[in-house]
Design a protein around this motif. Structure first.
Motif, PDB file in Angstrom:
ATOM      1  N   PHE A   1      19.503   2.044  11.198  1.00 42.91           N
ATOM      2  CA  PHE A   1      19.058   3.365  10.754  1.00 42.91           C
ATOM      3  C   PHE A   1      17.537   3.448  10.733  1.00 42.91           C
ATOM      4  N   ILE A   2      16.875   2.513  10.040  1.00 39.55           N
ATOM      5  CA  ILE A   2      15.418   2.585   9.896  1.00 39.55           C
ATOM      6  C   ILE A   2      14.719   2.264  11.204  1.00 39.55           C
ATOM      7  N   MET A   3      15.162   1.225  11.901  1.00 38.75           N
ATOM      8  CA  MET A   3      14.505   0.872  13.160  1.00 38.75           C
ATOM      9  C   MET A   3      14.684   1.969  14.193  1.00 38.75           C
ATOM     10  N   GLY A   4      15.862   2.593  14.218  1.00 37.64           N
ATOM     11  CA  GLY A   4      16.093   3.690  15.153  1.00 37.64           C
ATOM     12  C   GLY A   4      15.127   4.835  14.937  1.00 37.64           C
ATOM     13  N   LEU A   5      14.831   5.148  13.664  1.00 34.02           N
ATOM     14  CA  LEU A   5      13.891   6.230  13.360  1.00 34.02           C
ATOM     15  C   LEU A   5      12.479   5.891  13.831  1.00 34.02           C
ATOM     16  N   PHE A   6      12.038   4.650  13.557  1.00 32.57           N
ATOM     17  CA  PHE A   6      10.696   4.254  13.986  1.00 32.57           C
ATOM     18  C   PHE A   6      10.594   4.209  15.509  1.00 32.57           C
ATOM     19  N   SER A   7      11.648   3.741  16.176  1.00 29.04           N
ATOM     20  CA  SER A   7      11.639   3.695  17.634  1.00 29.04           C
ATOM     21  C   SER A   7      11.573   5.098  18.221  1.00 29.04           C
ATOM     22  N   LEU A   8      12.303   6.014  17.618  1.00 24.97           N
ATOM     23  CA  LEU A   8      12.262   7.407  18.080  1.00 24.97           C
ATOM     24  C   LEU A   8      10.869   7.990  17.890  1.00 24.97           C
ATOM     25  N   GLY A   9      10.233   7.662  16.772  1.00 24.96           N
ATOM     26  CA  GLY A   9       8.868   8.130  16.529  1.00 24.96           C
ATOM     27  C   GLY A   9       7.901   7.613  17.580  1.00 24.96           C
ATOM     28  N   GLY A  10       8.040   6.330  17.964  1.00 25.79           N
ATOM     29  CA  GLY A  10       7.181   5.773  19.005  1.00 25.79           C
ATOM     30  C   GLY A  10       7.418   6.415  20.351  1.00 25.79           C
ATOM     31  N   ALA A  11       8.670   6.770  20.633  1.00 25.59           N
ATOM     32  CA  ALA A  11       9.024   7.348  21.929  1.00 25.59           C
ATOM     33  C   ALA A  11       8.598   8.801  22.067  1.00 25.59           C
ATOM     34  N   VAL A  12       8.604   9.538  20.951  1.00 25.14           N
ATOM     35  CA  VAL A  12       8.346  10.982  21.015  1.00 25.14           C
ATOM     36  C   VAL A  12       6.876  11.320  20.807  1.00 25.14           C
ATOM     37  N   PHE A  13       6.243  10.697  19.787  1.00 25.96           N
ATOM     38  CA  PHE A  13       4.840  11.063  19.549  1.00 25.96           C
ATOM     39  C   PHE A  13       3.918   9.857  19.383  1.00 25.96           C
ATOM     40  N   GLY A  14       4.315   8.706  19.939  1.00 26.90           N
ATOM     41  CA  GLY A  14       3.430   7.551  19.969  1.00 26.90           C
ATOM     42  C   GLY A  14       3.169   6.933  18.617  1.00 26.90           C
ATOM     43  N   MET A  15       4.147   6.936  17.743  1.00 24.31           N
ATOM     44  CA  MET A  15       3.988   6.406  16.390  1.00 24.31           C
ATOM     45  C   MET A  15       3.703   4.902  16.431  1.00 24.31           C
ATOM     46  N   THR A  16       2.555   4.474  15.939  1.00 25.85           N
ATOM     47  CA  THR A  16       2.229   3.051  15.789  1.00 25.85           C
ATOM     48  C   THR A  16       1.446   2.835  14.494  1.00 25.85           C
ATOM     49  N   GLU A  17       0.235   3.442  14.417  1.00 24.32           N
ATOM     50  CA  GLU A  17      -0.568   3.298  13.201  1.00 24.32           C
ATOM     51  C   GLU A  17       0.184   3.791  11.963  1.00 24.32           C
ATOM     52  N   GLU A  18       1.039   4.783  12.164  1.00 24.89           N
ATOM     53  CA  GLU A  18       1.755   5.376  11.035  1.00 24.89           C
ATOM     54  C   GLU A  18       2.704   4.385  10.365  1.00 24.89           C
ATOM     55  N   ALA A  19       3.027   3.276  11.062  1.00 25.18           N
ATOM     56  CA  ALA A  19       3.939   2.284  10.484  1.00 25.18           C
ATOM     57  C   ALA A  19       3.267   1.451   9.402  1.00 25.18           C
ATOM     58  N   ILE A  20       1.938   1.390   9.418  1.00 20.98           N
ATOM     59  CA  ILE A  20       1.203   0.492   8.520  1.00 20.98           C
ATOM     60  C   ILE A  20       1.581   0.684   7.049  1.00 20.98           C
ATOM     61  N   PRO A  21       1.501   1.901   6.509  1.00 16.58           N
ATOM     62  CA  PRO A  21       1.800   2.045   5.079  1.00 16.58           C
ATOM     63  C   PRO A  21       3.255   1.781   4.719  1.00 16.58           C
ATOM     64  N   PHE A  22       4.169   2.010   5.665  1.00 18.20           N
ATOM     65  CA  PHE A  22       5.582   1.841   5.347  1.00 18.20           C
ATOM     66  C   PHE A  22       5.995   0.378   5.272  1.00 18.20           C
ATOM     67  N   ILE A  23       5.207  -0.500   5.903  1.00 22.45           N
ATOM     68  CA  ILE A  23       5.506  -1.932   5.820  1.00 22.45           C
ATOM     69  C   ILE A  23       5.427  -2.401   4.373  1.00 22.45           C
ATOM     70  N   ALA A  24       4.363  -1.956   3.680  1.00 26.16           N
ATOM     71  CA  ALA A  24       4.190  -2.365   2.277  1.00 26.16           C
ATOM     72  C   ALA A  24       5.346  -1.906   1.405  1.00 26.16           C
ATOM     73  N   MET A  25       5.927  -0.763   1.726  1.00 28.35           N
ATOM     74  CA  MET A  25       7.041  -0.251   0.926  1.00 28.35           C
ATOM     75  C   MET A  25       8.383  -0.852   1.340  1.00 28.35           C
ATOM     76  N   LEU A  26       8.483  -1.289   2.598  1.00 30.36           N
ATOM     77  CA  LEU A  26       9.734  -1.868   3.072  1.00 30.36           C
ATOM     78  C   LEU A  26       9.898  -3.329   2.669  1.00 30.36           C
ATOM     79  N   ILE A  27       8.780  -4.031   2.465  1.00 33.59           N
ATOM     80  CA  ILE A  27       8.867  -5.459   2.129  1.00 33.59           C
ATOM     81  C   ILE A  27       9.702  -5.707   0.878  1.00 33.59           C
TER      82      ILE A  27
END
Length: 477
Positions: free
Chosen positions: A133-159
């Motif tokens: 579920f979560i990886m699919g959403l991030f992968s879709l974000g990377g595919a549609v609008f180039g999501m990369t930097e946006e992942a930084i803050p979510f790592i701290a919350m996912l740990i």
């Protein structure tokens, strides 16, 4: 007596092997800095002419390469490179400080702790569902609008969530950042990679979406299956995790917070909802208003302040938490700056264009299939120095697209090769500021990360070679 000496010798050698320790990330990057500086003395300097195209992008002119006077980088340049790197990477470093500070304010409200406790109860017995579920959403974000930097803050919350569910910090890093990378490398409509490359190669915008969607689905599924296998393995034996020792202190702190039985109040729910609103704002902002790092940082700062007010924190509590969170990123900021210094040394030494020129000459003499494979690795190599997708497209596509046509590779396939080479390697090269920032937030040394991700990179490489072969054989256009 002789056998006793041999036994002691074997024990000594075994002890020496056990005592071997992988150098600190900063040490590894410093060695690379030295190697690049030496290379500027050995490789001839060269340069392509650059022009501004109809879309306002600066691109190189194919066939314009010429050798220029060598610009070797001496000891003083080498010592200045880290400082210049910190200045050059100032935007991503400032982003780290702002976002980490904002997350610290949110953490202070205990909303994340309460949310994790609630999530663990909800996911009990169904932990594996979180990964697709979560990886699919991030992968879709990377595919549609180039999501990369946006992942930084979510790592701290996912740990903390991953630790609470029996996984490790690497899992949090993988389902978010690697998810973005998978999407970015196999993007269907990402304007920052596919869009730029298609405009430079004179390929119709938005073409080839069907085949790219298939590639995205296959690669995302392979990544999810790999992480599910890894997650099951770690849950059975946590000591198999490369970051087991690092995560131990986090687990203890998490255990203490969850044992308090924090009530998941309405305030906590509102605070966590504000994070979702922030994410939605980022998506809309990037797609419709060309948001970049400053705007994204501003959204997270606003979210942190709002969370502080909702959580009834005093101004002093918010300020103290913000400074504490930002302070935790000092080490990561230094590593990002040093890594950026590698690129600056290569640019000042004028060797990047020379490398591209020599490699393109070599490719032009190969059969189409072999040329396609070599182009893939060339794009990966160039990405070591230029981790920006749009920047690499501007440098390589004016050369690789016509070169590909000469050896029987369509421009559309050349763009796909560029995507693979640019995207997948962003998860391994220390010169990627976003990768080093993510590792800094996660507290994972690059040496441990590279050891973990290499098998997954092999899988990515195999998938890339398969689809490059298919595209070349069917003349995909």
């Amino acid at each position: 007596m002789l056998s006793l000496r041999r036994a002691r010798s074997i024990e000594t050698e075994a002890g020496a092997k056990k005592e071997f320790k992988v150098p600190h990330t900063l040490v590894i990057i410093s060695f690379i800095l030295v190697i690049v500086a030496v290379a500027t003395w050995i490789l001839p300097a060269g340069m392509y002419e650059r022009v501004v195209n109809d879309l306002g992008r600066t691109v190189v002119v194919d066939g314009s390469f010429q050798y220029i006077e060598q610009s070797p980088q001496g000891l003083f340049s080498l010592l200045q490179a880290p400082l210049e790197g910190i200045v050059g990477a100032s935007e991503i470093i400032a982003f780290l400080f702002i976002v980490s500070g904002a997350i610290a304010i949110i953490t202070k409200t205990r909303a994340i702790d309460a949310g994790i406790t609630s999530a663990v109860k909800s996911f009990h017995g169904k932990e594996m569902l979180m990964i697709p579920f979560i990886m699919g959403l991030f992968s879709l974000g990377g595919a549609v609008f180039g999501m990369t930097e946006e992942a930084i803050p979510f790592i701290a919350m996912l740990i903390p969530l991953c630790l609470a569910l029996g996984y490790d910090s690497i899992m949090a890093m993988a389902i978010s950042y690697v998810g973005c990378i998978v999407g970015f490398a196999t993007a269907m409509i990402n304007p920052f990679s596919v869009g730029v490359a298609q405009s430079i190669a004179n390929v119709q915008a938005g073409s080839g979406v069907g085949f790219r969607t298939l590639i995205w689905a296959v690669t995302t599924l392979a990544s999810i299956l790999f992480l599910m296998w890894y997650g099951r393995r770690i849950k059975r034996n946590p000591e198999l995790s490369p970051v087991y020792e690092i995560d131990q202190s986090r687990r203890e702190a998490l255990k203490e917070s969850t044992e308090e039985h924090i009530e998941f109040t309405v305030r906590h729910k509102i605070i966590l909802s504000s994070i979702l609103v922030c994410l939605a704002g980022i998506v809309v902002g990037v797609l419709k208003f060309d948001f970049a790092i400053p705007e994204i940082a501003a959204l997270f700062l606003a979210t942190g302040i709002v969370a502080g007010f909702i959580g009834r924190l005093s101004f002093d509590d918010m300020a103290t938490s913000f400074v504490s969170g930002a302070k935790d990123m000092i080490g990561a900021a230094i590593v990002v700056g040093f890594a950026r210094g590698i690129v600056i040394l290569a640019q000042d030494g004028q060797i990047i264009d020379t490398i591209l020129y020599q490699l393109s000459n070599f490719i032009g003499q190969l059969p189409s299939l072999i040329a396609g494979y070599v182009m893939f690795f060339v794009q990966m190599f160039i990405n070591f120095f230029i981790s920006s997708g749009s920047g690499q497209a501007a440098l390589t596509m004016p050369i690789m697209a016509p070169l590909g046509e000469l050896v029987g590779i369509t421009p559309q396939t050349s763009i796909l090769i560029f995507q693979f080479g640019d995207g997948f390697s962003n998860a391994i090269f220390p010169t990627s500021a976003v990768l080093m920032a993510c590792l800094g937030v996660a507290g994972i040394p690059w040496s441990k990360w590279i050891k973990w991700i290499l098998p997954l990179q092999v899988i990515f490489g195999v998938i890339a070679i398969i689809f490059i072969t298919i595209a070349i054989l069917m003349g995909w256009s």
